[in-house]
Design an enzyme around this catalytic site. Structure first.
Site, short mmCIF file in Angstrom:
data_model
loop_
_atom_site.label_atom_id
_atom_site.label_comp_id
_atom_site.label_asym_id
_atom_site.label_seq_id
_atom_site.Cartn_x
_atom_site.Cartn_y
_atom_site.Cartn_z
N ASP A 3 0.85 -1.17 0.00
CA ASP A 3 0.00 0.00 0.00
C ASP A 3 0.90 1.23 0.00
OD1 ASP A 3 0.90 0.30 2.64
OD2 ASP A 3 -0.91 -0.57 3.50
N ALA A 4 0.35 2.40 0.30
CA ALA A 4 1.13 3.63 0.18
C ALA A 4 2.32 3.67 1.14
CB ALA A 4 0.22 4.84 0.42
N LYS A 43 0.57 -7.54 11.65
CA LYS A 43 1.09 -7.51 10.30
C LYS A 43 2.52 -6.96 10.30
CE LYS A 43 -3.51 -6.65 8.32
NZ LYS A 43 -4.34 -5.69 7.57
N LYS A 102 -12.96 -0.88 -2.54
CA LYS A 102 -12.04 0.11 -1.97
C LYS A 102 -10.70 0.04 -2.70
CE LYS A 102 -9.99 -0.04 2.21
NZ LYS A 102 -9.93 -0.03 3.69
N LYS A 142 -6.69 1.49 -2.91
CA LYS A 142 -5.59 2.11 -2.21
C LYS A 142 -5.08 3.30 -3.02
CE LYS A 142 -5.28 -0.78 1.28
NZ LYS A 142 -5.37 -0.36 2.70
N ASP A 154 -8.41 4.72 0.16
CA ASP A 154 -7.66 4.61 1.42
C ASP A 154 -6.22 5.06 1.20
OD1 ASP A 154 -6.47 3.91 3.79
OD2 ASP A 154 -7.00 1.78 3.68
N ASN A 178 -3.96 5.35 3.68
CA ASN A 178 -3.08 4.73 4.67
C ASN A 178 -2.14 5.72 5.34
OD1 ASN A 178 -3.41 2.01 2.64
ND2 ASN A 178 -3.59 1.69 4.84
N GLU A 236 -8.71 2.69 12.36
CA GLU A 236 -8.26 1.30 12.37
C GLU A 236 -6.94 1.10 13.10
OE1 GLU A 236 -5.83 0.16 8.49
OE2 GLU A 236 -7.82 0.87 7.97
N HIS A 261 -12.57 -2.55 10.80
CA HIS A 261 -11.43 -2.87 9.95
C HIS A 261 -11.07 -4.35 10.00
CE1 HIS A 261 -6.91 -3.40 9.73
NE2 HIS A 261 -7.16 -2.88 8.55
N GLU A 318 -15.63 -4.90 5.96
CA GLU A 318 -14.56 -5.03 4.97
C GLU A 318 -14.37 -6.50 4.60
OE1 GLU A 318 -10.20 -3.02 4.33
OE2 GLU A 318 -10.82 -3.47 6.39
#
Length: 380
Positions: free
Chosen positions: A28-29, A64, A177, A179, A208, A210, A260, A310, A330
């Site tokens: 992701d970002a 994570k 959704k 990213k 999103d 992030n 989240e 989330h 989600e």
């Protein structure tokens, strides 16, 4: 169970540290900005609690990229505090576990470890009542709107993104959704434009970032994204920038979603007090389980906020079903190999399982991915 042993007394606790491999490294970002590496696995913490009459409950937490061994270590230290206790005293037991590890704080990794126990106790309570967890909590609905995230990560090329989005809608998922938050915002714009054009104006779309925009960038991007009639813009700013999120929520028509990454009911309380979100996104395992999640939900409802929990749909479908205002859940299929059961999707909505408790049991695959276990038993 002996004649003197109360039926609801906790006699056994099993902890498992399980690592779920991801088929494709996830970006992701935060990866594109150099803050994190691609995610290749999810560290799961499972707690299985058994009472003297043979009833069992299953709970989970997760981490994570980092933190899995720490969560397991903390859970292993505090688990003995449950032995011999009445499993129905969930609130008191949450406090007991919290104070058992209070020197390392009442948020973050310590509460995430508690979350697995707390979810297991609620699962056990619902199973004893022969009710799905949502019904035990007081359900408002038997299905919840759902949106897909796993097909919209930034490592996915735009052409594949369109395929993934269309496939999700065809499967019966209600929204998509995407990213965003890349260093080059024009790339974000092109991806959102492409998906909106491909799916049409009627399909709900969320984005999103992030937490990867600063305040000026967030102002600019939120203004640009107004044209796409998005359901929400998620985490445009740092998770703890309550004032910045509040300013965006007040200024733009597109709702702001965040929460989240917060790891306690108290942190969410500050978010709510600042009016920093239109959609609150608590994560039950991250805040310490169902007990603190319910406190957050009560505050959010009193403030008139919408809810979109989330991750961990297997748990959050029940919690969302018990929220007074129409929520979103989600859809992530990542955790499916860990369980023998599947959640049904139909007409843009996720159906609440009718099995007792969470309605989940660990699969043989989950057992095979387990790297470490600890078992604690009560001696009467």
């Amino acid at each position: 169970m002996t004649a003197s042993e109360p039926a609801g007394r906790i006699v056994r606790v099993r902890l498992s540290s399980c690592y779920l491999p991801l088929a494709t490294p996830i970006s992701d970002a935060k990866v594109l900005t150099g803050r994190q590496k691609p995610m290749t696995e999810v560290a799961m913490l499972f707690a299985e609690i058994e009472t003297a009459d043979g009833q069992k409950g299953l709970g989970l937490s997760y981490s994570k990229r980092a933190g899995g061994p720490g969560q397991f270590a903390h859970a292993r230290e505090i688990a003995p505090a449950l032995l011999g206790e009445d499993a129905s005293d969930i609130g008191r037991l949450w406090d007991k576990l919290c104070w058992a590890g209070a020197s390392v704080g009442r948020s973050g990794l310590s509460t995430q470890a508690i979350g697995a126990f707390d979810v297991a106790l609620w699962d056990l309570k619902a199973r004893r009542a022969h009710l799905p967890l949502a019904k035990l909590l007081g359900a408002y609905r038997d299905s919840v709107r759902c949106y897909n995230t796993s097909g919209g990560f930034l490592h996915t090329p735009t052409d594949q993104l369109l395929v993934n989005a269309a496939a999700s809608i065809e499967r019966g998922i209600g929204g998509i959704k995407l990213k965003v938050g890349q260093p080059d915002g024009s790339l974000d714009l092109k991806r959102v434009e492409a998906v909106r054009k491909h799916l049409g104006d009627a399909v709900p779309i969320m984005v999103d970032a992030n937490q990867q925009w600063d305040r000026p960038t967030a102002q600019r991007m939120c203004r640009i994204f107004e044209q796409f009639n998005l359901v929400w813009i998620e985490e445009p700013l740092d998770a703890y920038d309550h004032e910045g999120h509040a300013a965006l929520a007040q200024q733009f028509d597109t709702p702001i979603a965040t929460g989240e990454m917060l790891t306690s009911a108290a942190e969410h309380g500050e978010l709510i007090r600042h009016r920093s979100a239109d959609y609150l996104m608590p994560d039950a395992p991250r805040v310490g389980g169902i007990t603190p999640f319910l406190k957050i939900a009560a505050q959010a409802d009193a403030a008139g906020l919408l809810l979109a929990p989330h991750f961990a749909m297997e748990l959050h479908i029940h919690l969302a079903a018990a929220y007074p205002r129409e929520p979103w859940v989600e859809h992530f299929d990542w955790l499916e190999p860990l369980f023998n059961e599947r959640i049904e999707i139909r007409g843009g909505r996720m159906l609440v399982p009718t099995r007792p408790g969470l309605g989940l049991s660990l699969s043989e695959q989950a057992r095979s991915w387990t790297r470490e276990q600890a078992v604690f038993e009560h001696r009467a």
